[in-house]
Each structure stands twice: as structure tokens, then as C-alpha cells.
Design an enzyme around this catalytic site. Structure first.
Site, PDB file in Angstrom:
ATOM      1  N   GLU A  49     -38.451   0.815 -62.569  1.00 42.17           N
ATOM      2  CA  GLU A  49     -37.518   1.815 -63.087  1.00 42.17           C
ATOM      3  C   GLU A  49     -37.354   2.951 -62.056  1.00 42.17           C
ATOM      4  O   GLU A  49     -36.234   3.408 -61.799  1.00 42.17           O
ATOM      5  CB  GLU A  49     -38.117   2.347 -64.397  1.00 42.17           C
ATOM      6  CG  GLU A  49     -37.354   3.383 -65.128  1.00 42.17           C
ATOM      7  CD  GLU A  49     -38.295   4.110 -66.099  1.00 42.17           C
ATOM      8  OE1 GLU A  49     -39.246   3.482 -66.635  1.00 42.17           O
ATOM      9  OE2 GLU A  49     -38.084   5.317 -66.300  1.00 42.17           O
ATOM     10  N   ASP A  53     -33.640   3.469 -60.389  1.00 45.43           N
ATOM     11  CA  ASP A  53     -32.979   4.758 -60.532  1.00 45.43           C
ATOM     12  C   ASP A  53     -32.284   5.151 -59.221  1.00 45.43           C
ATOM     13  O   ASP A  53     -31.109   5.531 -59.203  1.00 45.43           O
ATOM     14  CB  ASP A  53     -34.054   5.781 -60.934  1.00 45.43           C
ATOM     15  CG  ASP A  53     -33.627   7.217 -60.766  1.00 45.43           C
ATOM     16  OD1 ASP A  53     -32.786   7.662 -61.551  1.00 45.43           O
ATOM     17  OD2 ASP A  53     -34.132   7.894 -59.853  1.00 45.43           O
ATOM     18  N   ASP A 122     -34.079   2.758 -69.365  1.00 43.77           N
ATOM     19  CA  ASP A 122     -35.185   2.350 -68.500  1.00 43.77           C
ATOM     20  C   ASP A 122     -35.055   0.883 -68.096  1.00 43.77           C
ATOM     21  O   ASP A 122     -35.307   0.507 -66.954  1.00 43.77           O
ATOM     22  CB  ASP A 122     -36.533   2.557 -69.214  1.00 43.77           C
ATOM     23  CG  ASP A 122     -36.834   4.035 -69.441  1.00 43.77           C
ATOM     24  OD1 ASP A 122     -36.151   4.891 -68.840  1.00 43.77           O
ATOM     25  OD2 ASP A 122     -37.746   4.340 -70.233  1.00 43.77           O
ATOM     26  N   GLU A 125     -32.406   0.430 -65.444  1.00 47.37           N
ATOM     27  CA  GLU A 125     -32.919   0.850 -64.141  1.00 47.37           C
ATOM     28  C   GLU A 125     -33.914  -0.179 -63.592  1.00 47.37           C
ATOM     29  O   GLU A 125     -33.831  -0.564 -62.423  1.00 47.37           O
ATOM     30  CB  GLU A 125     -33.591   2.228 -64.258  1.00 47.37           C
ATOM     31  CG  GLU A 125     -32.586   3.341 -64.578  1.00 47.37           C
ATOM     32  CD  GLU A 125     -33.217   4.699 -64.811  1.00 47.37           C
ATOM     33  OE1 GLU A 125     -32.493   5.693 -64.744  1.00 47.37           O
ATOM     34  OE2 GLU A 125     -34.438   4.766 -65.069  1.00 47.37           O
TER      35      GLU A 125
END
Lengths: 242, 242
Positions: A49, A53, A122, A125
Site C-alpha cells: 500500500e 500510493d 488500501d 493502492e
């Protein structure tokens, strides 16, 4: 292990075939599942994650930079912020059916985590982090062409203002009003914190929002208030005009 | 136009040769300069800064993800935040002499903008945005290997890691190793006890530490071991390897 149904869905819908299925597994393993199966030596999706991102940030930034060649930096930044956030990522995640395939602990499952926006964000990502590691950034761009860019091209983020600014502009068309954001609650463990916020306009609650942090929850609340306001029959001011 | 001295410095110091010098010009043109030369049809560096910001985010994230394979997400995020910020970027910018070459308006020059940290940060981002457009992301990684990664490898952003974790991360870059802390002695009266500890890595004593209690002595030993390791010529952890 990730369901073979999911592997097949990724192949057919997006033309994606993971070389390393273990990394795909990791992306769809929530920490609550790891905690309940400590003897299995699993890894949760949080490091992916972290990586995803940043991958999404450059993927979206590159797209915006090239597709809006005359847009000034301030507007690019606001548009990116509108895309790279809980509400949008959770929507993309849901569209890709990621919620169906995440491995959750029993407690989290019972608590409804599977449809929690921050969990969906989440997942989105983490999936992008896994895809990046498995196949390199071009694969993320190809995926975004199917899942993210069409939404941008459809003008869904053209308000080009963040929701808080958009709400302010909307309600202040007829003069000064007072807008406040009130924190209602703050729940969940540190790695999956959820904030809940009310937006209060001239003393009246117009919307509630949730997010990973206060800022995200406020954006969500402003967005919900705007949606309500725009649907109201009396919305003589229905056009944003900006 | 960017000074030929700068073009030459980029070539000799970093092996960077821009194909499109106009994009390098843009990266080093501050909005105050554009405002003072409106008839020249110049573009300021703010859009490149928008792009470079995201490029740096993925460059640093990718490095941290691969070089700290066991660090949990929370610590990765804190470390990234310590690197991707004004103080660090302005320092890198200054080291690369970017402050010498930016084109500023007279008012901003007089106001000392050339050494303003946020201006230096913006320049660093804009340069990375320009490099990305001109040559693709690999060029940013190569540049970071010279300008950013050595600072990370030197432990300048380790503050959020405790020394024992930092040592573990450092020595485990090349695979699993066994780290033990051995109590050597325990001396002094109860109110002024002193503990002495060795840290032993794969059977070899790498450092000794002292402290009021065992934990403090272990931290001190880990810190001393790290200092020694980082000064060793073989500290080849500076390469990205990816």
C-alpha cells in the site's frame, strides 16, 4: 491463495497476468487475516500500500500534466487531490471487484470491513504496488487507462476545486455563510484509522463524511453535502458556475 | 537561456545531457522572472514542480521499499516524509548548485529568494520533472543515486528508527543474519547501575555499548555498530540494485 476466479477476472477484464502470484496474494491479505493465522507466515498488504500510493501519484500526475497542457499548477494540484483520495480510490476498487477477494480476519469481516471505504482504498493502492513490482510502471498505466483515466476524461474531477472549496463557493453564492467541520468520531487501530466528520452550514448539518484522516473525512463530508444540495429541488443555484 | 556553465556542470557532475534545453530552461525560470518579462512568452517552472513532486515520491518510495525489506509500513511512511520535504529537498538542491542558476525577478532577488528554502525545494522538484519528461524515470533514479540515496544510506533519515531496528535493516540487506546482544557486565550501586553489552552479528562483535539498563546499553551498542559499518569502505548499500 487468491481465488482462481480473481486471477481469471484480472486476465479477462484487464489483460493482467501476474508472474508472481505470491505478490498478488500479499496485496489482498489484510492485517486482520495475518493476525488470525500467525502460524502461516503471511505478510499483510501494508507495505505494498505504501508503494502503490506513490505509484498512483505519479501515474495520475503524468496523465494530468500531459492531458491538461495549459492548466496552471494550482489547478493541477487540486485536481490530483480530488483523484488521489479515499472516495475515488474506493470507487475504483469496487468497480474492479477488489472487495470480493480480500482476505479478512473474522472480527473485521463481522465489523463490515469489506465495504469500508478506507479498506477499499488500501486495497487499490496495494494492488497497484503489487502490479508495479511484478511488471513495472507501464502495467500501472495500462491498468489506469481502463480504471482511472476514463473517469477523468468524463469530467468527474473537473470541478477542479476540492470539495470544501466547491461547497464554500456553492453556498456562498447568496452571501456569507458560516461553514464548520465537526469531528464526530475516530475509530479503528492506528494502521486503519477511520474519522467521521459532520459539515455544518449556518448551524445545519448538511453532510457526513468518513476518511483515513480528518482532512479526507472533511472532503468527503463536503462532497456529500454538495451532492444533496445539487439534488434539492430548490437548488436554483444548481449550476456550479465555476 | 540556461547558462552554458550549468549545462556543462550537469554533464560533468551527473552525466546528464538534456535533449530539450527548453524544458531545462523552464525548470529554472521562476514566476517572478516571467512576470517581469511578459513579452518573452516564457513559462515558469510551476507545472514541472507539480510533476517532479510525484516523480520524487515514487523514486524515494521505491528505494525505501527495496532497501528496507522488513520495515513496517508506518516506519516507511515516516521515513519517506522525512526525506520528501522542504528541508531535505532544499539541501539536495543547494548541493547540486541549483540556486546559482535559477532566473528570478528583481524584486524576488532583492528579497533574498535565491536562498529561500521553499524556492530551492521547488527548483529541485522542477528539475526532476524536467528530467523525467526529457529522459524518462530511469534518469531520475540515476540522479537520485548521486544526490539523494547516499544521504539515506548514510542514515540521515534514520531518526524514526530505533538503533536496533536500524542495525537489523542495515545488515539484513543482503539476506538473513543473526544478531545477538550479550551482557558483558553489570556494575555499580543500585541507583547508578551500569550495564555493558556487546552486539554480535553472525558471530562477530560489531559494537559495544553502555547504559543504565540492558535496553539502553543494547541501543548504544547497535548505534556504535552502525557508525562503524557506515564508515566501512564496503558499505555498498548505496546502489539501488533494481
Amino acid at each position: 491463495m487468491v481465488a482462481s476466479e480473481f486471477v481469471s477476472e484480472l486476465r479477462h477484464r484487464y489483460g493482467i497476468e501476474f508472474k508472481d502470484l505470491a505478490i498478488l496474494d500479499e496485496a489482498f491479505t489484510h492485517s486482520s487475516y495475518v493476525n488470525e493465522h500467525q502460524n502461516m507466515g503471511l505478510r499483510d498488504n501494508e507495505r505494498l500500500e505504501f508503494l502503490g500510493d506513490a505509484v498512483l501519484e505519479i501515474t495520475v500526475s503524468d496523465y494530468l500534466y500531459r492531458h491538461y497542457p495549459t492548466l496552471p499548477e494550482g489547478k493541477l494540484t487540486r485536481m490530483r487531490a480530488a483523484i488521489v483520495q479515499t472516495r475515488s480510490f474506493s470507487m475504483f476498487s469496487k468497480e474492479a471487484h477488489f472487495d470480493r477477494y480480500v482476505r479478512l480476519g473474522k472480527g473485521e469481516e463481522a465489523a463490515g470491513a469489506r465495504s469500508r471505504l478506507t479498506l477499499l482504498e488500501d486495497l487499490f493502492e496495494a494492488f497497484n504496488g503489487a502490479l508495479y513490482l511484478d511488471q513495472g510502471r507501464e502495467a500501472n498505466v495500462k491498468f489506469a487507462e481502463q480504471v482511472i483515466f476514463p473517469h477523468i476524461a468524463a469530467g468527474e474531477f473537473d470541478a477542479n476545486l476540492d470539495h470544501k472549496t466547491a461547497l464554500q463557493e456553492f453556498v456562498q453564492q447568496d452571501g456569507e455563510v458560516k461553514i464548520e467541520y465537526q469531528l464526530l468520531s475516530e475509530n479503528g487501530p492506528a494502521h486503519a484509522r477511520q474519522f467521521k466528520v459532520d459539515v455544518v452550514v449556518d448551524g445545519q448539518v448538511l453532510g457526513t463524511g468518513v476518511g483515513k484522516n480528518k482532512k479526507a473525512a472533511e472532503q468527503d463530508a463536503a462532497h456529500n453535502a454538495l451532492t444533496t444540495l445539487r439534488q434539492a429541488p430548490s437548488a436554483g443555484s444548481a449550476s456550479t458556475g465555476s
